[in-house]
Write an enzyme that holds these catalytic residues in place. Structure first.
Site, PDB file in Angstrom:
ATOM      1  N   LYS A 173     -11.032  13.324  -6.111  1.00 20.61           N
ATOM      2  CA  LYS A 173      -9.606  13.043  -6.330  1.00 20.61           C
ATOM      3  C   LYS A 173      -9.135  13.722  -7.623  1.00 20.61           C
ATOM      4  CE  LYS A 173      -9.975   8.857  -3.633  1.00 20.61           C
ATOM      5  NZ  LYS A 173     -10.165   7.401  -3.558  1.00 20.61           N
ATOM      6  N   ASP A 223      -2.334   3.923  -2.930  1.00 17.73           N
ATOM      7  CA  ASP A 223      -3.285   3.735  -1.831  1.00 17.73           C
ATOM      8  C   ASP A 223      -2.598   3.034  -0.653  1.00 17.73           C
ATOM      9  OD1 ASP A 223      -5.783   4.871  -2.153  1.00 17.73           O
ATOM     10  OD2 ASP A 223      -6.606   3.201  -3.318  1.00 17.73           O
ATOM     11  N   GLN A 262     -10.628   2.151  -7.231  1.00 10.32           N
ATOM     12  CA  GLN A 262     -11.622   2.588  -6.246  1.00 10.32           C
ATOM     13  C   GLN A 262     -12.413   1.387  -5.738  1.00 10.32           C
ATOM     14  OE1 GLN A 262     -11.978   5.862  -5.084  1.00 10.32           O
ATOM     15  NE2 GLN A 262     -13.342   4.925  -3.602  1.00 10.32           N
TER      16      GLN A 262
END
Ligand code: NAD
Length: 291
Positions: free
Chosen positions: A52, A119, A96
């Site tokens: 990322k 997200d 994460q």
């Protein structure tokens, strides 16, 4: 049979994002800024966050990774999230997953300001998505939609069977495909489904998101079906230098000849996921969803 090339689609979207970032910065705006929170030293999570970070650099975003020890407390983490929520220099951030067992993932997700939840996991974004309102779409389902669009695969009126009902893939893609404009008739199969093979065999479009290597076999797939394989399972291999290889949820060699379109693993859905995160971050920086 047509192979769906996720890398090619991802590269084309990446170029569009990079061009938009160039325009923004040329106009005097700052570059979009994505922050990733990484807790502990899980190898897979570190790899994902590394990818990322690299992609941010490639499209011209600013990227920050906040690393915390496995032992970090939930309260401390919630405090860090609150700081990011209030930091005007941060457009979007992700935590994460998975998190260590002593931290509630749901508490953490719900602490994120929905305006910065790139997200798309916060219930506000999920609810908006289900209602057909603009929202940050979760990355993998959005990536699947982009693949279908790029290859002009007709969805209207088609029977779609989604195998798997996770919050990050199965459930959202099932909902999105049933929405107006995409107009699929969607069936969701899961671990308690009876007659799964017969149900999948009715599908014009199969989306496999289970995490069981080579679960979908040729006898389950209707000739001419479109097959999207989300699964990634690492299995030992004597043929690779690393000693392992990735398998999808679909037994590719026997299923592919029956399909009109199929995604390979790797190189199908995988490359799209990070791009969708970049799309959301750009939207956040441009205040496209929440003004
Ligand atoms: P998950 O592990 O949270 O859930 C698996 C789902 O499969 C469950 O809903 C369960 O009901 C269903 N299932 C399990 N066994 C089954 C069976 N025998 N028959 C029918 N259904 C069954 O799933 P997830 O997080 O959506 O991940 C699924 C797979 O997709 C994993 O391999 C994961 O690594 C992969 N994945 C890939 C990407 C990508 O970018 N390519 C992104 C997310 C997940």
């Amino acid at each position: 049979m047509n192979l769906i090339n996720g890398k090619e689609v991802a590269d084309s979207l990446k170029a569009v994002i990079a061009a938009q970032v160039n325009e923004m910065t040329a106009a005097g705006c700052r570059a979009p800024h994505l922050v990733a929170i990484l807790v502990g030293d899980d190898g897979a999570s570190q790899t994902y966050v590394g990818h990322k970070e690299r992609m941010c650099t490639e499209v011209g975003f600013r990227s920050t990774v906040l690393r915390f020890e496995e032992s970090v407390t939930q309260d401390f983490l919630l405090g860090e999230i609150e700081k990011l929520n209030n930091d005007a220099e941060v457009d979007g951030f992700i935590v994460q997953l998975p998190l260590p067992g002593h931290i509630s993932e749901q508490r953490v997700i719900e602490a994120i300001d929905p305006r910065k939840d790139v997200d798309g996991f916060h219930p506000v974004n999920t609810g908006r998505m289900i209602s057909g309102l603009p929202s940050y779409l979760p990355a993998t389902p959005d990536g699947i939609l982009e693949l279908l669009k790029y290859y002009k695969i007709e969805t209207v009126g088609k029977n779609c069977v989604v195998i798997g009902r996770s919050n990050i893939v199965g459930r959202p893609i099932a909902n999105l495909l049933s929405q107006k404009g995409r107009d699929c008739t969607v069936t969701v199969c899961h671990s308690r489904t009876h007659n799964l093979s017969q149900t999948v065999a009715q599908a014009d479009i199969v989306i496999a998101a289970i995490g069981i290597a080579e679960f979908v076999t040729a006898d389950m797939v209707k000739p001419g079906a479109v097959v999207v394989d989300v699964g990634i399972t690492r299995v030992p291999s004597e043929k690779t230098k690393s000693g392992w290889k990735l398998l999808g949820d679909v037994k590719f060699d026997e299923v592919a000849p029956k399909c009109s379109y199929i995604t390979p693993v790797p190189g199908g859905v995988g490359p799209m996921t990070i791009i969708s995160l970049m799309k959301n971050t750009l939207k956040a920086a441009k205040r496209e969803i929440y003004k």
